[in-house]
Design an enzyme around this catalytic site. Structure first.
Site: not given
Ligand code: COA
Length: 322
Positions: A113, A249, A279
């Site tokens: 990215c 980004h 993304n």
């Molecule tokens: N829909 C519904 N629920 C989802 C889900 C989706 N698409 N994806 C994950 N969940 C669930 C998980 O299973 C987890 O459930 P659990 O607690 O029962 O195990 C829960 O949601 C996770 O929630 P939470 O930890 O509050 O999510 P978060 O606020 O950390 O958000 C991301 C998750 C992935 C959106 C966040 O961590 C993120 O954006 N990280 C960076 C990712 C990124 O940008 N990557 C590329 C960089 S170049």
């Protein structure tokens, strides 16, 4: 002193729109979850017969037209991509042939990215040293091809697209500075853990998928992308108020907002496309730049800071006088 200057931008998004509502029918998720956690409402997906080079070509033609240069003037092509059409030749070589060009260097850069920032940094050095006079720099991805569409933790985040710029040598800036970083000890936090040399059978089985430790990646992206703003401004003896635009980004609106808050850059100065593009990896920054140029927000003479973050980890920035 010689500088490189952006003289044209271009972008391309595949026709197919995949909305959060569409995803609700294939995985256990909701529009509400995706929007509140990421800010993404929809993303584009390349057609089955559409490849990274097709996206790159459309964005490149768009940028060449905006720059009003002839193809013959371009003497360097760099494509940033993680989703090359073929193992080899490079997507840049495939694009060079499409554009009817020959002889000058064309190669790919792989920094996921942050790839466009790496490609821009390399092209800038070619132009500054006189090794090239006019460079076509592209970020193009069919990232949807390395996503497990049954994995709700990753599949809601990514999309396909391409963005491009034409750089030309100039006596005035231009690109003021570029800053590039990598730290391979984080290689396992965001990756596709298979490839040509390792576990190729998984690639053959169509199971080359992106895996991610979301929380760790989030934390690191915020830190790296806010620290590099300070590094870039310091290197140019500039203050945050001197910036007209920040184009980060486009991974997650919460990352973008946290970076803006840490760097004390108001939301009005931050270009956001993640809601409509998701993304798009190496395409995200040049696509956002192109949109902001075309809708008249980014104007000639303004200072724009571009920044990216990706798997590796890799991160980079470019400070530009448009
Ligand atoms: N829909 C519904 N629920 C989802 C889900 C989706 N698409 N994806 C994950 N969940 C669930 C998980 O299973 C987890 O459930 P659990 O607690 O029962 O195990 C829960 O949601 C996770 O929630 P939470 O930890 O509050 O999510 P978060 O606020 O950390 O958000 C991301 C998750 C992935 C959106 C966040 O961590 C993120 O954006 N990280 C960076 C990712 C990124 O940008 N990557 C590329 C960089 S170049």
């Amino acid at each position: 002193m010689k500088y490189s200057r952006i003289i044209g931008t271009g972008g391309y998004l595949p026709e197919k729109v995949l909305t959060n509502k569409d995803l609700e029918s294939t995985i256990e998720t909701s529009d509400e979850w995706i929007t509140s956690r990421t800010g993404i409402r929809e993303r584009r997906i390349a057609a089955d017969d559409e490849f990274t080079v097709d996206l790159a070509e459309a964005a490149a033609l768009n940028a060449i037209e905006a720059a009003s240069v002839s193809r013959g003037e371009i003497d360097l092509i760099i494509v940033a991509t993680t989703t090359a059409d073929q193992v080899f030749p490079s997507t840049a070589c495939l694009l060079q042939q499409r554009l009817g060009m020959e002889g000058d260097p064309a190669f790919d850069v792989q920094a996921v990215c942050a790839g466009f920032l790496f490609a821009l940094g390399v092209a800038d050095k070619f132009v500054r040293t006189g090794a090239a006079n006019c460079a076509l720099v592209i970020g193009a991805e069919t990232f949807s091809r390395i996503i497990d569409w049954s994995d709700r933790r990753t599949c809601v985040l990514f999309g396909d697209g391409a963005g491009a710029v034409v750089l030309r040598a100039d006596n005035s800036p231009g690109l003021l500075s570029t800053h590039l970083h990598s730290d391979g000890k984080y290689k396992d936090l965001l990756c596709v853990p298979v490839g040509v040399s390792r576990n190729f059978s998984k690639v053959q089985a169509g199971a080359a998928y992106t895996t991610m430790e979301g929380t760790e990646v989030f934390r690191w992206a915020v830190k790296a992308m806010s620290d590099i703003i300070t590094e870039t401004l310091d290197a140019n003896d500039m203050q945050k108020d001197d910036l007209d635009w920040l184009i980060p980004h486009q991974a997650n609106i919460r990352i973008i907002n946290a970076v803006g808050a840490r760097a004390k850059i108001p939301n009005e100065k931050v270009v956001v496309t993640v809601d409509r593009h998701g993304n798009t990896s190496a395409a995200s920054v040049p696509l956002a730049l192109d949109q902001a140029v075309r809708d008249g927000r980014v104007k000639s003479g303004q200072h724009v800071l571009l920044e990216g973050f990706g798997g590796g980890f890799t991160w980079g920035s470019a400070l530009i006088k448009m």
